[in-house]
Design a protein around this motif. Structure first.
Motif, PDB file in Angstrom:
ATOM      1  N   ALA A 105       0.804  -1.223   0.000  1.00 46.38           N
ATOM      2  CA  ALA A 105       0.000   0.000   0.000  1.00 46.38           C
ATOM      3  C   ALA A 105       0.834   1.270   0.000  1.00 46.38           C
ATOM      4  CB  ALA A 105      -0.935  -0.008   1.215  1.00 46.38           C
ATOM      5  N   VAL A 106       1.933   1.320   0.764  1.00 48.70           N
ATOM      6  CA  VAL A 106       2.686   2.570   0.896  1.00 48.70           C
ATOM      7  C   VAL A 106       3.305   3.011  -0.433  1.00 48.70           C
ATOM      8  CG1 VAL A 106       4.663   3.650   2.024  1.00 48.70           C
ATOM      9  CG2 VAL A 106       3.073   2.279   3.369  1.00 48.70           C
ATOM     10  N   PRO A 107       4.031   2.141  -1.158  1.00 45.53           N
ATOM     11  CA  PRO A 107       4.545   2.588  -2.473  1.00 45.53           C
ATOM     12  C   PRO A 107       3.432   2.943  -3.454  1.00 45.53           C
ATOM     13  CG  PRO A 107       5.647   0.578  -1.739  1.00 45.53           C
ATOM     14  CD  PRO A 107       4.481   0.772  -0.840  1.00 45.53           C
ATOM     15  N   ALA A 108       2.341   2.143  -3.440  1.00 45.23           N
ATOM     16  CA  ALA A 108       1.224   2.434  -4.347  1.00 45.23           C
ATOM     17  C   ALA A 108       0.569   3.761  -3.987  1.00 45.23           C
ATOM     18  CB  ALA A 108       0.201   1.297  -4.292  1.00 45.23           C
ATOM     19  N   ALA A 109       0.406   4.033  -2.683  1.00 46.54           N
ATOM     20  CA  ALA A 109      -0.214   5.285  -2.246  1.00 46.54           C
ATOM     21  C   ALA A 109       0.632   6.482  -2.652  1.00 46.54           C
ATOM     22  CB  ALA A 109      -0.411   5.253  -0.727  1.00 46.54           C
ATOM     23  N   TYR A 110       1.938   6.356  -2.511  1.00 50.37           N
ATOM     24  CA  TYR A 110       2.830   7.456  -2.911  1.00 50.37           C
ATOM     25  C   TYR A 110       2.746   7.691  -4.414  1.00 50.37           C
ATOM     26  CZ  TYR A 110       7.009  10.289  -3.487  1.00 50.37           C
ATOM     27  OH  TYR A 110       7.877  11.299  -3.815  1.00 50.37           O
ATOM     28  N   PHE A 135      -7.601  -0.597   1.816  1.00 52.34           N
ATOM     29  CA  PHE A 135      -7.816   0.381   2.889  1.00 52.34           C
ATOM     30  C   PHE A 135      -6.518   1.121   3.222  1.00 52.34           C
ATOM     31  CE2 PHE A 135      -7.076   1.028   7.430  1.00 52.34           C
ATOM     32  CZ  PHE A 135      -7.999   2.040   7.694  1.00 52.34           C
ATOM     33  N   SER A 136      -5.432   0.384   3.325  1.00 48.73           N
ATOM     34  CA  SER A 136      -4.145   0.994   3.665  1.00 48.73           C
ATOM     35  C   SER A 136      -3.708   1.978   2.579  1.00 48.73           C
ATOM     36  CB  SER A 136      -3.085  -0.096   3.839  1.00 48.73           C
ATOM     37  OG  SER A 136      -3.467  -1.018   4.845  1.00 48.73           O
ATOM     38  N   LEU A 137      -3.963   1.629   1.336  1.00 50.99           N
ATOM     39  CA  LEU A 137      -3.599   2.524   0.234  1.00 50.99           C
ATOM     40  C   LEU A 137      -4.327   3.853   0.349  1.00 50.99           C
ATOM     41  CD1 LEU A 137      -3.265   1.530  -3.493  1.00 50.99           C
ATOM     42  CD2 LEU A 137      -4.488   3.595  -2.866  1.00 50.99           C
ATOM     43  N   ILE A 157       1.242   5.892   8.779  1.00 57.68           N
ATOM     44  CA  ILE A 157       1.654   4.497   8.608  1.00 57.68           C
ATOM     45  C   ILE A 157       1.391   3.705   9.886  1.00 57.68           C
ATOM     46  CG2 ILE A 157       3.637   2.990   8.210  1.00 57.68           C
ATOM     47  CD1 ILE A 157       4.776   5.173   6.384  1.00 57.68           C
ATOM     48  N   ILE A 158       1.726   4.294  11.030  1.00 55.09           N
ATOM     49  CA  ILE A 158       1.488   3.609  12.303  1.00 55.09           C
ATOM     50  C   ILE A 158       0.000   3.427  12.545  1.00 55.09           C
ATOM     51  CG2 ILE A 158       1.709   3.824  14.803  1.00 55.09           C
ATOM     52  CD1 ILE A 158       4.414   5.122  14.379  1.00 55.09           C
ATOM     53  N   THR A 159      -0.795   4.460  12.257  1.00 51.13           N
ATOM     54  CA  THR A 159      -2.246   4.368  12.428  1.00 51.13           C
ATOM     55  C   THR A 159      -2.832   3.297  11.520  1.00 51.13           C
ATOM     56  OG1 THR A 159      -2.375   6.717  12.989  1.00 51.13           O
ATOM     57  CG2 THR A 159      -4.403   5.650  12.293  1.00 51.13           C
ATOM     58  N   THR A 160      -2.387   3.263  10.284  1.00 51.41           N
ATOM     59  CA  THR A 160      -2.873   2.254   9.341  1.00 51.41           C
ATOM     60  C   THR A 160      -2.490   0.853   9.796  1.00 51.41           C
ATOM     61  OG1 THR A 160      -2.652   3.848   7.530  1.00 51.41           O
ATOM     62  CG2 THR A 160      -2.842   1.516   6.934  1.00 51.41           C
ATOM     63  N   ALA A 161      -1.249   0.684  10.245  1.00 51.45           N
ATOM     64  CA  ALA A 161      -0.805  -0.620  10.737  1.00 51.45           C
ATOM     65  C   ALA A 161      -1.639  -1.072  11.930  1.00 51.45           C
ATOM     66  CB  ALA A 161       0.670  -0.557  11.120  1.00 51.45           C
ATOM     67  N   LEU A 162      -1.961  -0.140  12.805  1.00 49.08           N
ATOM     68  CA  LEU A 162      -2.768  -0.474  13.981  1.00 49.08           C
ATOM     69  C   LEU A 162      -4.174  -0.898  13.582  1.00 49.08           C
ATOM     70  CD1 LEU A 162      -3.040  -0.630  17.039  1.00 49.08           C
ATOM     71  CD2 LEU A 162      -3.604   1.800  17.055  1.00 49.08           C
ATOM     72  N   GLN A 163      -4.749  -0.230  12.597  1.00 51.36           N
ATOM     73  CA  GLN A 163      -6.097  -0.588  12.160  1.00 51.36           C
ATOM     74  C   GLN A 163      -6.117  -1.943  11.445  1.00 51.36           C
ATOM     75  OE1 GLN A 163      -6.694   3.286  10.153  1.00 51.36           O
ATOM     76  NE2 GLN A 163      -8.554   3.484  11.372  1.00 51.36           N
ATOM     77  N   VAL A 164      -5.076  -2.233  10.687  1.00 51.32           N
ATOM     78  CA  VAL A 164      -4.975  -3.553  10.064  1.00 51.32           C
ATOM     79  C   VAL A 164      -4.827  -4.626  11.140  1.00 51.32           C
ATOM     80  CG1 VAL A 164      -3.597  -5.016   8.532  1.00 51.32           C
ATOM     81  CG2 VAL A 164      -3.996  -2.619   7.946  1.00 51.32           C
ATOM     82  N   LEU A 165      -4.007  -4.341  12.150  1.00 47.45           N
ATOM     83  CA  LEU A 165      -3.824  -5.279  13.251  1.00 47.45           C
ATOM     84  C   LEU A 165      -5.141  -5.561  13.964  1.00 47.45           C
ATOM     85  CD1 LEU A 165      -2.073  -6.848  15.352  1.00 47.45           C
ATOM     86  CD2 LEU A 165      -1.783  -4.671  16.541  1.00 47.45           C
ATOM     87  N   ILE A 166      -5.912  -4.520  14.254  1.00 47.38           N
ATOM     88  CA  ILE A 166      -7.194  -4.697  14.941  1.00 47.38           C
ATOM     89  C   ILE A 166      -8.152  -5.515  14.080  1.00 47.38           C
ATOM     90  CG2 ILE A 166      -9.228  -3.466  15.803  1.00 47.38           C
ATOM     91  CD1 ILE A 166      -7.362  -1.239  16.689  1.00 47.38           C
TER      92      ILE A 166
END
Length: 281
Positions: free
Chosen positions: A92-97, A156-158, A199-208
């Protein structure tokens, strides 16, 4: 002190009291489950139940930690969560950028298609995903579940990280390039550190999501040694632990603690990550 300041102070106090009361109301189910888990008697449905346990005990937690397969469920869920978070962000991060900084033909159409695909309830795609995974031998395998989770959360992360990238001024990157920084250095040393909250917020939401996911876990993983925490909690009430509400409540509290700890550790990133991630692209 003027009447206006008195009114503002009274209004602010009333607002704070309202939100404190609201927080307490939202905590009632958690306090209820905690009280049940510490009660030696299975009095959940009886008329003499109280929030303060009459027969205080920790045996329910001992039974969960040492008498059930909760350690196996924890191991399975942690593995699925870590791999899914890593793969989702890696995609997601490279695609989002790229979607944030590049203007290429079909960009808006692709973004709209991704939103459309992610808007349908998971239950509607259950049969199609099952028919795809079964010929590949990915049913009852963690790799199959990781594939499903990553495909779901990568979109979602993207979108979430793209919204944050959109808020970062391009002038910062241009200035770095003028100073001789390469494209990789601009991304790794400037853009990614600035996007750390998102990035941290997205990672946390994926984790949840992975931690609490139930439908896919119970459909594609049927062996007891393959249960996730959500499927395992369901099995406590569906099999030999039927009617043992104190044990079930103790298990529910236990599996919630790791996510709560991670959430509080990352709380300072949540506000900036969520608000900036909501920018329209």
């Amino acid at each position: 002190m003027s009447k206006r300041k008195l009114k503002e102070g009274a209004g602010l106090t009333a607002l704070n009291l309202f939100f404190i009361l609201l927080c307490f109301i939202t905590l009632i189910p958690i306090l209820y489950a905690l009280s049940v888990s510490l009660n030696a008697q299975n009095s959940l449905l009886s008329s003499d139940f109280s929030f303060i346990p009459k027969d205080f005990t920790l045996d329910n937690y001992k039974e969960v930690l040492f008498g059930e397969n909760i350690t196996v469920w924890f191991r399975n869920t942690i593995f699925l969560a870590v791999v899914t978070v890593f793969l989702s962000l890696l995609i997601a991060v490279p695609a989002a950028y790229c979607f944030s900084r590049r203007r290429f033909p079909g960009r808006k159409l692709i973004l709209k298609c991704l939103v459309l695909l992610n808007s349908f309830p998971a239950i509607l795609s259950m049969f199609a995903i099952y028919r795809l995974l079964r010929p590949m031998g990915l049913i009852n395998r963690q790799s199959g579940l990781i594939l499903v989770y990553t495909g779901t959360m990568a979109v979602f992360s993207l979108w979430n990280t793209k919204g944050y990238f959109d808020t970062i001024p391009t002038e910062i990157e241009e200035a770095a390039r003028i100073d001789g920084a390469s494209d990789i250095q601009v991304v790794t040393k400037i853009v990614l550190p600035l996007a750390k909250p998102s990035i941290i917020t997205t990672a946390l939401q994926v984790l949840i999501y992975v931690w609490n996911e139930y439908i896919y876990a119970t459909t594609f993983m049927t062996g007891e040694d393959q249960y996730t925490l959500a499927a395992g909690l369901n099995s406590l009430q569906a099999t030999e632990m039927t009617g043992s509400w104190p044990v079930f409540a103790a298990a529910a509290i236990t599996v919630s603690i790791p996510v709560l700890i991670i959430f509080f550790l990352c709380q300072r990133y949540m506000t900036s990550g969520l608000t900036a991630g909501g920018v329209k692209g």
